[in-house]
Motif scaffolding. Sequence first.
Motif, PDB file in Angstrom:
ATOM      1  N   ALA A 254      39.632  34.683  33.386  1.00 38.71           N
ATOM      2  CA  ALA A 254      41.032  34.363  33.627  1.00 38.71           C
ATOM      3  C   ALA A 254      41.374  34.696  35.071  1.00 38.71           C
ATOM      4  N   ASP A 255      42.347  33.985  35.631  1.00 38.96           N
ATOM      5  CA  ASP A 255      42.731  34.236  37.011  1.00 38.96           C
ATOM      6  C   ASP A 255      43.145  35.674  37.241  1.00 38.96           C
ATOM      7  N   ASP A 256      43.748  36.305  36.225  1.00 43.56           N
ATOM      8  CA  ASP A 256      44.206  37.681  36.385  1.00 43.56           C
ATOM      9  C   ASP A 256      43.136  38.699  36.011  1.00 43.56           C
ATOM     10  N   ALA A 257      41.911  38.218  35.732  1.00 43.10           N
ATOM     11  CA  ALA A 257      40.836  39.131  35.344  1.00 43.10           C
ATOM     12  C   ALA A 257      40.306  39.924  36.526  1.00 43.10           C
ATOM     13  N   GLY A 258      40.553  39.471  37.721  1.00 46.59           N
ATOM     14  CA  GLY A 258      40.084  40.205  38.889  1.00 46.59           C
ATOM     15  C   GLY A 258      38.659  39.870  39.235  1.00 46.59           C
ATOM     16  N   ASN A 259      38.193  40.504  40.271  1.00 46.42           N
ATOM     17  CA  ASN A 259      36.835  40.237  40.724  1.00 46.42           C
ATOM     18  C   ASN A 259      35.869  41.103  39.932  1.00 46.42           C
ATOM     19  N   PRO A 260      34.659  40.590  39.683  1.00 51.15           N
ATOM     20  CA  PRO A 260      33.709  41.332  38.854  1.00 51.15           C
ATOM     21  C   PRO A 260      33.395  42.736  39.376  1.00 51.15           C
ATOM     22  N   PHE A 261      33.420  42.921  40.683  1.00 49.66           N
ATOM     23  CA  PHE A 261      33.155  44.255  41.228  1.00 49.66           C
ATOM     24  C   PHE A 261      34.251  45.229  40.822  1.00 49.66           C
TER      25      PHE A 261
END
Length: 120
Positions: free
Chosen positions: A8-15
């Motif tokens: 999701a767009d609000d999931a943030g970056n994987p790091f």
Amino acid sequence: MLSKPPLADDAGNPFDLLGSRRRRVLLARVSEADGAVPLDWLAGQLAADGAEQSTEAVTESERERAKVRLHHVDIPPLSAAGLVRYDPQRRVVSSDDLPLEGQEWLDMPVVEALEDWNGR
């Protein structure tokens, strides 16, 4: 086979998402389970891991703090990313079809695994 939901767009970056050992421990414990995991049990596991002690040594106060943090800080971004499902009414966390299982969340380069799983 179930399709994998995109981040999701609000999931943030994987790091940011997986940079926290707490979240990787959460994913390890949930992925090892044969179904939904009670929030109280998960809080005990994470409190014990954070204090490097057994789950039996975790105080009720530590467990409660861990539950609050799980509910407000750790579970929402993992849920937004499609890695876990959280039922706040039943207070259970579950997952399926994750790219890693158990200890692998703590040992392997999880960001690469997440990106592969997500089809990036």
